[in-house]
Write an enzyme that holds these catalytic residues in place. Structure first.
Site, PDB file in Angstrom:
ATOM      1  N   THR A 207      38.405   9.782  29.852  1.00  0.00           N
ATOM      2  CA  THR A 207      39.110   8.593  29.452  1.00  0.00           C
ATOM      3  C   THR A 207      38.881   7.138  30.115  1.00  0.00           C
ATOM      4  O   THR A 207      38.403   7.317  31.251  1.00  0.00           O
ATOM      5  CB  THR A 207      40.804   8.772  29.532  1.00  0.00           C
ATOM      6  OG1 THR A 207      41.128   8.782  30.926  1.00  0.00           O
ATOM      7  CG2 THR A 207      41.194  10.191  28.619  1.00  0.00           C
ATOM      8  N   ASN A 209      40.469   4.103  31.600  1.00  0.00           N
ATOM      9  CA  ASN A 209      41.800   3.845  32.079  1.00  0.00           C
ATOM     10  C   ASN A 209      41.981   2.121  31.833  1.00  0.00           C
ATOM     11  O   ASN A 209      41.190   1.520  33.003  1.00  0.00           O
ATOM     12  CB  ASN A 209      42.132   4.292  33.491  1.00  0.00           C
ATOM     13  CG  ASN A 209      43.597   4.294  34.076  1.00  0.00           C
ATOM     14  OD1 ASN A 209      44.069   3.416  33.742  1.00  0.00           O
ATOM     15  ND2 ASN A 209      43.829   5.358  34.610  1.00  0.00           N
ATOM     16  N   GLU A 256      45.326   5.179  28.723  1.00  0.00           N
ATOM     17  CA  GLU A 256      44.291   5.853  28.800  1.00  0.00           C
ATOM     18  C   GLU A 256      43.456   6.194  27.459  1.00  0.00           C
ATOM     19  O   GLU A 256      44.231   6.559  26.568  1.00  0.00           O
ATOM     20  CB  GLU A 256      43.978   7.016  29.478  1.00  0.00           C
ATOM     21  CG  GLU A 256      44.949   6.901  31.112  1.00  0.00           C
ATOM     22  CD  GLU A 256      44.871   8.373  31.592  1.00  0.00           C
ATOM     23  OE1 GLU A 256      43.928   8.920  31.757  1.00  0.00           O
ATOM     24  OE2 GLU A 256      45.945   8.687  32.132  1.00  0.00           O
TER      25      GLU A 256
END
Length: 307
Positions: A207, A209, A256
């Site tokens: 992901t 962030n 995320e």
């Protein structure tokens, strides 16, 4: 659209048609007012002008730093530019400005600075020191100083005032469909990609962030959403998690995004995330296998949405 960071920067070269307000969200109600403003300016062979303020007056007058806004100032400028405006004046709202009487505001700002030919304003708009003046006072000043006043009807202005409140409420409840309907576009935010705990990568779903620099920017309710971003000129689909990821202990609040079919180093980049749909609330799972199975299902929902 020309943008000015103070009323004192603007020098009128022709008559102007003016409206003023916070315009948070620049939603479908605001868009109708701006369309009316632009049409009136073209008819009068004048220039259209929106006067707005930053910080939000509530932040100054009530010292209210808890206020959550739909737009940052940059987002608001970007939205307003789409509607054919000639001029946007963003004036710093401070204690000194709030002390201007209604007539001082009219004579010194609207007449002397803006060379106003017409003001388009809501029936319930109040202005001047302690917000003591209303539409009737403005019409009286219009006769005195020689400009027209067009009143936006109760029906139209009710739609405008209700919409910003409804949009905020909808987003805080996770009702993205309703929020986007009132906005007339997909709610979005921008932030830069920072290093996280890299748990998504360990689960097989890396992901980005994202950290939003403006503390007043409203973030929707915790949960999982269908999103997209333009990255390096390409539209990339993804799924976003907002919250504390309760399956893991001591996991800080985070935003995320797992971008589908995409692999690149995004650290330090600024991304704009468009929110299309809410999938679910955040959940606490008993084990990692259950969490991974749920994320796989979220991915299916996301792919189905875009297909």
């Amino acid at each position: 659209m020309k943008t000015f960071s103070s009323i004192y920067e603007f020098e009128a070269t022709t008559k102007t048609v003016v409206t003023l307000g916070t315009f948070d969200g620049v939603h479908i109600g605001h868009q109708k007012i701006i369309d009316k403003l632009v049409a009136a300016s073209q008819q009068m062979k004048a220039e259209s002008l929106v006067l707005t303020f930053f910080p939000h007056p509530r932040m100054v007058l009530k010292q209210d730093n808890s206020i959550q806004l739909l737009n940052t100032m940059e987002e608001k400028k970007e939205l307003l530019e789409k509607y054919g405006l000639d001029n946007l004046v963003v004036h710093k709202f401070d204690e000194a400005f709030s002390q201007l009487t209604a007539e001082e505001f009219v004579s010194e700002v609207l007449v002397e600075r803006f060379n106003v030919g017409k003001v388009i304003i809501g029936y319930d708009h109040r202005f001047g020191k302690d917000r003591t003046a209303d539409i009737h006072d403005l019409k009286r000043y219009g006769l005195k100083y020689g400009f027209e006043v067009e009143e936006i009807s109760a029906q139209e202005i009710d739609h405008v005032s209700i919409s910003s409140t409804k949009i905020r409420k909808a987003l805080l409840e996770g009702n993205v469909d309703l929020a986007n309907e009132f906005l007339g576009y997909e709610y979005n935010f921008s932030g830069f990609v920072v290093h996280g705990k890299k748990m998504g990568r360990e689960l097989g779903f890396p992901t980005a962030n994202i950290q939003i620099p403006e503390s007043y920017k409203l973030v929707p309710r915790n949960g999982v959403y269908v999103v997209s971003s333009h990255i390096s000129g390409k539209l990339v689909h993804g799924m976003m998690s907002i919250g504390v990821n309760p399956t893991f202990e001591d996991h800080p609040y985070s935003i995320e995004v797992n971008y589908l079919d995409f692999d690149a180093d995004l650290y330090g980049q600024t991304l704009k995330v468009f929110i299309h749909k809410r999938i679910r609330d955040e959940e606490k799972f008993d084990n990692l296998e259950d969490l991974i199975a749920r994320i796989e299902l979220d991915e299916l929902v996301t792919r189905e949405y875009f297909s």
